[in-house]
Design an enzyme around this catalytic site. Structure first.
Site, PDB file in Angstrom:
ATOM      1  N   ASP A  24       0.832  -1.210   0.000  1.00  0.00           N
ATOM      2  CA  ASP A  24       0.000   0.000   0.000  1.00  0.00           C
ATOM      3  C   ASP A  24       0.865   1.258   0.000  1.00  0.00           C
ATOM      4  OD1 ASP A  24      -2.344   1.414   0.027  1.00  0.00           O
ATOM      5  OD2 ASP A  24      -2.627   1.283   2.200  1.00  0.00           O
ATOM      6  N   HIS A  41       2.304   3.767  -9.082  1.00  0.00           N
ATOM      7  CA  HIS A  41       2.105   2.320  -9.293  1.00  0.00           C
ATOM      8  C   HIS A  41       3.291   1.714 -10.047  1.00  0.00           C
ATOM      9  CE1 HIS A  41      -1.733   2.469  -7.448  1.00  0.00           C
ATOM     10  NE2 HIS A  41      -2.313   3.181  -8.401  1.00  0.00           N
ATOM     11  N   LEU A 135      10.363 -20.702  -5.016  1.00  0.00           N
ATOM     12  CA  LEU A 135       9.360 -19.831  -4.386  1.00  0.00           C
ATOM     13  C   LEU A 135       7.996 -19.969  -5.057  1.00  0.00           C
ATOM     14  CD1 LEU A 135       8.651 -17.303  -2.529  1.00  0.00           C
ATOM     15  CD2 LEU A 135       9.265 -15.909  -4.518  1.00  0.00           C
TER      16      LEU A 135
HETATM   17  C1  IPE Z   1      -5.312  -2.632  -0.156  1.00  0.00           C
HETATM   18  O1  IPE Z   1      -5.010  -1.296  -0.304  1.00  0.00           O
HETATM   19  C2  IPE Z   1      -5.314  -3.305  -1.490  1.00  0.00           C
HETATM   20  C3  IPE Z   1      -4.021  -3.489  -2.136  1.00  0.00           C
HETATM   21  C4  IPE Z   1      -2.867  -3.155  -1.634  1.00  0.00           C
HETATM   22  C5  IPE Z   1      -4.074  -4.101  -3.423  1.00  0.00           C
HETATM   23  P1  IPE Z   1      -6.146  -0.196  -0.481  1.00  0.00           P
HETATM   24  O2  IPE Z   1      -5.458   1.105  -0.624  1.00  0.00           O
HETATM   25  O3  IPE Z   1      -7.084  -0.584  -1.537  1.00  0.00           O
HETATM   26  O4  IPE Z   1      -6.919  -0.273   0.922  1.00  0.00           O
HETATM   27  P2  IPE Z   1      -7.723   0.840   1.699  1.00  0.00           P
HETATM   28  O5  IPE Z   1      -8.712   1.441   0.759  1.00  0.00           O
HETATM   29  O6  IPE Z   1      -6.735   1.844   2.171  1.00  0.00           O
HETATM   30  O7  IPE Z   1      -8.348   0.107   2.846  1.00  0.00           O
HETATM   31  C1  IPE Z   2      -1.505   0.380  -3.339  1.00  0.00           C
HETATM   32  O1  IPE Z   2      -1.317   1.741  -3.375  1.00  0.00           O
HETATM   33  C2  IPE Z   2      -1.746  -0.217  -4.713  1.00  0.00           C
HETATM   34  C3  IPE Z   2      -3.129  -0.640  -4.943  1.00  0.00           C
HETATM   35  C4  IPE Z   2      -4.101  -0.604  -4.076  1.00  0.00           C
HETATM   36  C5  IPE Z   2      -3.438  -1.138  -6.257  1.00  0.00           C
HETATM   37  P1  IPE Z   2      -2.525   2.748  -3.345  1.00  0.00           P
HETATM   38  O2  IPE Z   2      -2.932   3.063  -4.737  1.00  0.00           O
HETATM   39  O3  IPE Z   2      -3.626   2.238  -2.479  1.00  0.00           O
HETATM   40  O4  IPE Z   2      -1.849   4.003  -2.680  1.00  0.00           O
HETATM   41  P2  IPE Z   2      -2.467   4.989  -1.606  1.00  0.00           P
HETATM   42  O5  IPE Z   2      -2.991   4.149  -0.484  1.00  0.00           O
HETATM   43  O6  IPE Z   2      -3.539   5.774  -2.289  1.00  0.00           O
HETATM   44  O7  IPE Z   2      -1.318   5.842  -1.188  1.00  0.00           O
HETATM   45 MG    MG Z   3      -4.059   2.448  -0.529  1.00  0.00          MG
END
Ligand code: IPE
Ligand code: IPE
Ligand code: MG
Length: 247
Positions: A24, A41, A135
């Site tokens: 995240d 990303h 792995l």
């Molecule tokens: C969790 O992150 C999903 C992934 C890392 C793929 P999100 O950014 O979607 O989760 P929330 O919205 O902060 O709970």
């Molecule tokens: C995690 O990073 C990747 C996915 C959920 C696909 P985020 O896109 O959730 O990044 P934040 O949480 O907005 O910083």
């Molecule tokens: Mg996120």
């Protein structure tokens, strides 16, 4: 401590069998660098490569990476499209290296909302690695823990049509046979980056007794040193599974 010192400290006898990572913070990392979310990303994809490299180096058995949740469809279309494209491209680009490193790459998640064409493309690039014995890398993609449990119940009911005793024989131990992670150990250790303290629908059934570590780093900044430090933290923990040892 640097990479070399940390890797020497790692105790091979106390390695987690299965590590899950909620990757995240890509969006916030991009914002901090004044760049669009998709730039974050892409930077996240580099960190993913680094994490897999380390998992290979330390001979981890199973690594499950949360790449796209069933809730992530509610993001702007441009971001969703960009993420789907990035996952497809990275899987395709990285597959030869993964294959050479004996990694077995699998997708866990739902097929819902994804076209057959897209699914064929990503699954066929992974399938070449399925006989590898190193792995086991699970990409949790279009994954939701609640949907996984429901999919599991549906699988069980379909099987129970021929073998009704399966319903009576269901236990907390064997229900996992109906989940996407069937045959794999539950995650011993779950890492979430970017400081958020929640599961966000990740491995809900399997994480009953997982150790959890929240790293303040945004995912693109999560490097080998951060991963090794997290593993050392895990190795210093005492797992109790609800029990108390007799004196
Ligand atoms: C969790 O992150 C999903 C992934 C890392 C793929 P999100 O950014 O979607 O989760 P929330 O919205 O902060 O709970
Ligand atoms: C995690 O990073 C990747 C996915 C959920 C696909 P985020 O896109 O959730 O990044 P934040 O949480 O907005 O910083
Ligand atoms: Mg996120």
């Amino acid at each position: 401590m640097d990479y070399k010192e940390l890797i020497e400290k790692l105790d091979q006898a106390r390695m987690p069998h299965h590590v899950g990572i909620i990757m995240d913070g890509n969006g916030r990392w991009a914002k901090a660098h004044n760049r669009p979310r998709l730039f974050g990303h892409r930077a996240g994809a580099k960190a993913t490569r680094t994490a897999v490299e380390l998992a290979v180096e330390i001979k981890l058995e199973v690594l499950t990476l949360y790449a796209f949740s069933t809730e992530n469809w509610s993001r702007p279309k441009k971001e969703v499209d960009g993420l789907l494209k990035l996952v497809k491209e990275k899987l395709y680009d990285e597959m030869p290296v993964l294959h050479n490193n004996n990694v077995s790459v699998h997708r866990i998640g739902s097929n819902m909302n994804l076209s057959d064409e897209y699914l064929n493309e990503i699954d066929s690039s992974m399938s070449t690695t399925h006989n590898n014995s190193g792995l086991r890398l699970n990409i949790a993609f279009n994954y939701g823990g609640r949907l996984e449990v429901i999919d599991g119940i549906k699988k069980l009911y379909a099987k129970a049509e021929l073998n009704p005793e399966l319903i009576q024989e269901l236990t907390p131990e064997n229900f996992g046979d109906y989940l996407y992670t069937a045959g794999l150990p539950d995650p011993d250790f779950i890492i979430r980056t970017s400081g958020e303290s929640r599961m966000s629908n990740f491995l809900l059934w399997q994480s009953a007794y997982s150790e959890i570590l929240i790293s303040p780093l945004y995912w693109p900044d999560f490097d080998k040193v951060a991963f090794l430090s997290a593993l050392l933290d895990y190795q210093n923990r005492k797992r109790r599974f609800g029990g108390v040892k007799a004196k």
